[in-house]
Scaffold this motif. Structure first.
Motif, PDB file in Angstrom:
ATOM      1  N   PHE A   1      -9.540   6.167   2.191  1.00 58.70           N
ATOM      2  CA  PHE A   1      -9.326   5.658   0.829  1.00 58.70           C
ATOM      3  C   PHE A   1     -10.357   4.578   0.495  1.00 58.70           C
ATOM      4  CE2 PHE A   1      -5.116   7.061   2.367  1.00 58.70           C
ATOM      5  CZ  PHE A   1      -4.920   8.120   1.476  1.00 58.70           C
ATOM      6  N   GLU A   2     -11.305   4.953  -0.321  1.00 59.61           N
ATOM      7  CA  GLU A   2     -12.422   4.068  -0.658  1.00 59.61           C
ATOM      8  C   GLU A   2     -11.947   2.798  -1.364  1.00 59.61           C
ATOM      9  OE1 GLU A   2     -15.539   2.288  -3.034  1.00 59.61           O
ATOM     10  OE2 GLU A   2     -13.953   3.524  -3.927  1.00 59.61           O
ATOM     11  N   PHE A   3     -10.855   2.913  -2.151  1.00 61.92           N
ATOM     12  CA  PHE A   3     -10.391   1.751  -2.913  1.00 61.92           C
ATOM     13  C   PHE A   3      -9.899   0.618  -2.018  1.00 61.92           C
ATOM     14  CE2 PHE A   3      -6.664   4.587  -2.716  1.00 61.92           C
ATOM     15  CZ  PHE A   3      -5.715   3.735  -2.190  1.00 61.92           C
ATOM     16  N   LEU A   4      -9.647   0.879  -0.737  1.00 61.45           N
ATOM     17  CA  LEU A   4      -9.244  -0.211   0.154  1.00 61.45           C
ATOM     18  C   LEU A   4     -10.361  -1.244   0.315  1.00 61.45           C
ATOM     19  CD1 LEU A   4      -7.223   1.718   2.894  1.00 61.45           C
ATOM     20  CD2 LEU A   4      -6.320   0.326   1.021  1.00 61.45           C
ATOM     21  N   SER A   5     -11.583  -0.837   0.027  1.00 59.91           N
ATOM     22  CA  SER A   5     -12.722  -1.772   0.102  1.00 59.91           C
ATOM     23  C   SER A   5     -12.772  -2.703  -1.112  1.00 59.91           C
ATOM     24  CB  SER A   5     -14.042  -1.002   0.213  1.00 59.91           C
ATOM     25  OG  SER A   5     -14.305  -0.283  -0.987  1.00 59.91           O
TER      26      SER A   5
ATOM     27  N   GLU B   1     -12.032  -4.429 -12.868  1.00 57.65           N
ATOM     28  CA  GLU B   1     -13.136  -4.512 -13.827  1.00 57.65           C
ATOM     29  C   GLU B   1     -13.022  -5.722 -14.748  1.00 57.65           C
ATOM     30  OE1 GLU B   1     -12.928  -0.640 -15.579  1.00 57.65           O
ATOM     31  OE2 GLU B   1     -14.143   0.291 -13.984  1.00 57.65           O
ATOM     32  N   LYS B   2     -11.821  -6.283 -14.874  1.00 63.69           N
ATOM     33  CA  LYS B   2     -11.643  -7.485 -15.691  1.00 63.69           C
ATOM     34  C   LYS B   2     -12.337  -8.696 -15.072  1.00 63.69           C
ATOM     35  CE  LYS B   2      -7.229  -6.602 -18.015  1.00 63.69           C
ATOM     36  NZ  LYS B   2      -7.470  -7.210 -19.336  1.00 63.69           N
TER      37      LYS B   2
ATOM     38  N   LEU C   1       0.818  -1.222   0.000  1.00 62.04           N
ATOM     39  CA  LEU C   1       0.000   0.000   0.000  1.00 62.04           C
ATOM     40  C   LEU C   1       0.848   1.267   0.000  1.00 62.04           C
ATOM     41  CD1 LEU C   1      -2.890  -1.014   2.450  1.00 62.04           C
ATOM     42  CD2 LEU C   1      -2.880  -1.062  -0.055  1.00 62.04           C
ATOM     43  N   GLY C   2       1.686   1.474   1.018  1.00 59.10           N
ATOM     44  CA  GLY C   2       2.457   2.699   1.130  1.00 59.10           C
ATOM     45  C   GLY C   2       3.454   2.850  -0.005  1.00 59.10           C
ATOM     46  N   ALA C   3       3.414   3.985  -0.683  1.00 59.56           N
ATOM     47  CA  ALA C   3       4.284   4.335  -1.816  1.00 59.56           C
ATOM     48  C   ALA C   3       3.938   3.586  -3.099  1.00 59.56           C
ATOM     49  CB  ALA C   3       5.767   4.145  -1.487  1.00 59.56           C
ATOM     50  N   VAL C   4       2.886   2.771  -3.061  1.00 59.17           N
ATOM     51  CA  VAL C   4       2.382   2.099  -4.261  1.00 59.17           C
ATOM     52  C   VAL C   4       0.979   2.610  -4.584  1.00 59.17           C
ATOM     53  CG1 VAL C   4       1.741  -0.130  -5.291  1.00 59.17           C
ATOM     54  CG2 VAL C   4       3.813   0.052  -3.900  1.00 59.17           C
ATOM     55  N   LEU C   5       0.084   2.521  -3.612  1.00 57.82           N
ATOM     56  CA  LEU C   5      -1.282   3.029  -3.777  1.00 57.82           C
ATOM     57  C   LEU C   5      -1.552   4.274  -2.932  1.00 57.82           C
ATOM     58  CD1 LEU C   5      -3.142  -0.385  -3.849  1.00 57.82           C
ATOM     59  CD2 LEU C   5      -3.456   1.389  -5.588  1.00 57.82           C
ATOM     60  N   ILE C   6      -0.794   4.428  -1.849  1.00 50.98           N
ATOM     61  CA  ILE C   6      -1.015   5.537  -0.917  1.00 50.98           C
ATOM     62  C   ILE C   6       0.299   6.280  -0.710  1.00 50.98           C
ATOM     63  CG2 ILE C   6      -1.654   6.163   1.448  1.00 50.98           C
ATOM     64  CD1 ILE C   6      -3.474   3.639   1.443  1.00 50.98           C
ATOM     65  N   ASP C   7       0.240   7.592  -0.882  1.00 48.33           N
ATOM     66  CA  ASP C   7       1.414   8.447  -0.703  1.00 48.33           C
ATOM     67  C   ASP C   7       1.510   8.843   0.767  1.00 48.33           C
ATOM     68  OD1 ASP C   7       3.484  10.229  -0.970  1.00 48.33           O
ATOM     69  OD2 ASP C   7       2.273  11.812  -1.890  1.00 48.33           O
TER      70      ASP C   7
ATOM     71  N   ALA D   1      -4.000   9.493  -2.430  1.00 47.48           N
ATOM     72  CA  ALA D   1      -3.867   8.291  -3.247  1.00 47.48           C
ATOM     73  C   ALA D   1      -2.870   8.535  -4.375  1.00 47.48           C
ATOM     74  CB  ALA D   1      -5.227   7.904  -3.829  1.00 47.48           C
ATOM     75  N   ILE D   2      -2.178   7.486  -4.779  1.00 42.71           N
ATOM     76  CA  ILE D   2      -1.328   7.536  -5.973  1.00 42.71           C
ATOM     77  C   ILE D   2      -2.238   7.154  -7.134  1.00 42.71           C
ATOM     78  CG2 ILE D   2       0.740   6.606  -7.093  1.00 42.71           C
ATOM     79  CD1 ILE D   2       1.882   6.170  -4.249  1.00 42.71           C
ATOM     80  N   GLU D   3      -2.804   8.172  -7.765  1.00 40.69           N
ATOM     81  CA  GLU D   3      -3.937   7.976  -8.668  1.00 40.69           C
ATOM     82  C   GLU D   3      -3.611   7.053  -9.843  1.00 40.69           C
ATOM     83  OE1 GLU D   3      -6.847   8.637  -7.918  1.00 40.69           O
ATOM     84  OE2 GLU D   3      -6.675  10.152  -6.343  1.00 40.69           O
ATOM     85  N   GLY D   4      -2.388   7.151 -10.371  1.00 41.14           N
ATOM     86  CA  GLY D   4      -2.035   6.289 -11.501  1.00 41.14           C
ATOM     87  C   GLY D   4      -2.130   4.813 -11.159  1.00 41.14           C
ATOM     88  N   THR D   5      -1.729   4.460  -9.937  1.00 35.62           N
ATOM     89  CA  THR D   5      -1.816   3.061  -9.506  1.00 35.62           C
ATOM     90  C   THR D   5      -3.259   2.679  -9.198  1.00 35.62           C
ATOM     91  OG1 THR D   5       0.344   3.408  -8.459  1.00 35.62           O
ATOM     92  CG2 THR D   5      -0.751   1.324  -8.034  1.00 35.62           C
ATOM     93  N   VAL D   6      -4.000   3.595  -8.612  1.00 35.69           N
ATOM     94  CA  VAL D   6      -5.419   3.322  -8.344  1.00 35.69           C
ATOM     95  C   VAL D   6      -6.159   3.075  -9.655  1.00 35.69           C
ATOM     96  CG1 VAL D   6      -7.564   4.231  -7.371  1.00 35.69           C
ATOM     97  CG2 VAL D   6      -5.395   4.655  -6.195  1.00 35.69           C
ATOM     98  N   ASP D   7      -5.826   3.812 -10.696  1.00 43.45           N
ATOM     99  CA  ASP D   7      -6.450   3.607 -12.011  1.00 43.45           C
ATOM    100  C   ASP D   7      -6.158   2.202 -12.541  1.00 43.45           C
ATOM    101  OD1 ASP D   7      -7.441   6.187 -11.967  1.00 43.45           O
ATOM    102  OD2 ASP D   7      -5.876   7.010 -13.252  1.00 43.45           O
ATOM    103  N   ILE D   8      -4.908   1.756 -12.369  1.00 42.38           N
ATOM    104  CA  ILE D   8      -4.541   0.399 -12.796  1.00 42.38           C
ATOM    105  C   ILE D   8      -5.326  -0.637 -12.006  1.00 42.38           C
ATOM    106  CG2 ILE D   8      -2.649  -1.286 -12.773  1.00 42.38           C
ATOM    107  CD1 ILE D   8      -0.761   1.139 -13.347  1.00 42.38           C
ATOM    108  N   PHE D   9      -5.399  -0.447 -10.703  1.00 43.89           N
ATOM    109  CA  PHE D   9      -6.167  -1.351  -9.833  1.00 43.89           C
ATOM    110  C   PHE D   9      -7.621  -1.424 -10.310  1.00 43.89           C
ATOM    111  CE2 PHE D   9      -7.370  -2.013  -5.022  1.00 43.89           C
ATOM    112  CZ  PHE D   9      -7.821  -3.287  -5.312  1.00 43.89           C
TER     113      PHE D   9
END
Length: 201
Positions: free
Chosen positions: A123-127, A99-100, A9-15, A86-94
């Motif tokens: 961070f909503e994406f943690l759900s 969605e796949k 999470l830290g430095a990958v999805l969360i700054d 959030a590190i938005e670029g990684t959240v977008d990839i997630f």
């Protein structure tokens, strides 16, 4: 074949960075860096990630460095100010991977059990994860093999079918020792390129 993706999470999805807080508290950057490298050190913080109570950790340093007591107390007293977002670029990839509907998703994070609820709320994406293993809750942490094994066992993950993404090379190497495929995270752009090359994205 990859069917499970495990994120740090830290430095990958969360700054998260203590500099965000301590730049407000020190007028000179050299003083801030000295404080974070010699008093509230990464090694000290890792002990909280491993389950040491925040109050105990704070008291330990205040007793050692009473002249820095106020700034030591701010580390956890104003911890939320270290969260940059959030590190938005990684959240977008997630999100694209989610969605796949092809993969299971887990997080394996070195994080204090006492501060992690703040991140969960923010961070909503943690759900989106199928499971999150928090070091402070388990009183275990990366890079110890037993921490990775706990995740594998709890969620019946076969290491050869899992991909682990982490910014810390030490943690990547530990995962590889267990037969888990890895991506050493450098940036969202690099992650996207690597996942595309692997046919995952």
């Amino acid at each position: 074949m990859i069917n499970t993706i495990i994120f740090d999470l830290g430095a990958v999805l969360i700054d998260w960075n203590p500099h965000y807080l301590y730049k407000k508290l020190f007028t000179e950057e050299i003083q801030m860096l000295h404080f974070l490298q010699n008093i509230c050190t990464p090694a000290w913080n890792e002990e909280q990630d491993g389950g040491r109570p925040l109050q105990e950790a704070t008291d330990l340093l205040v007793n050692q460095y009473p002249e820095h007591a106020q700034n030591i107390r701010h580390f956890y007293g104003r911890w939320e100010e270290m969260l940059g977002g959030a590190i938005e670029g990684t959240v977008d990839i997630f999100k694209e991977l989610k969605e796949k509907d092809t993969y299971r998703f887990y997080a394996l994070t070195n994080w204090s059990a006492e501060t992690f609820p703040i991140a969960r709320q923010r961070f909503e994406f943690l759900s989106w994860f199928d499971g999150i293993v928090v070091s402070g809750t388990e009183k275990n942490r990366k890079p110890f093999a037993s921490f990775y094994q706990l995740l594998l066992d709890r969620y019946a993950i076969k290491p050869q079918h899992a991909l682990f993404i982490d910014d810390n090379l030490r943690n990547i190497q530990a995962a590889e020792q267990l037969g888990i495929q890895t991506v050493h995270f450098l940036s969202p752009v690099q992650l996207r390129e690597t996942l595309t090359e692997k046919g995952i994205l």
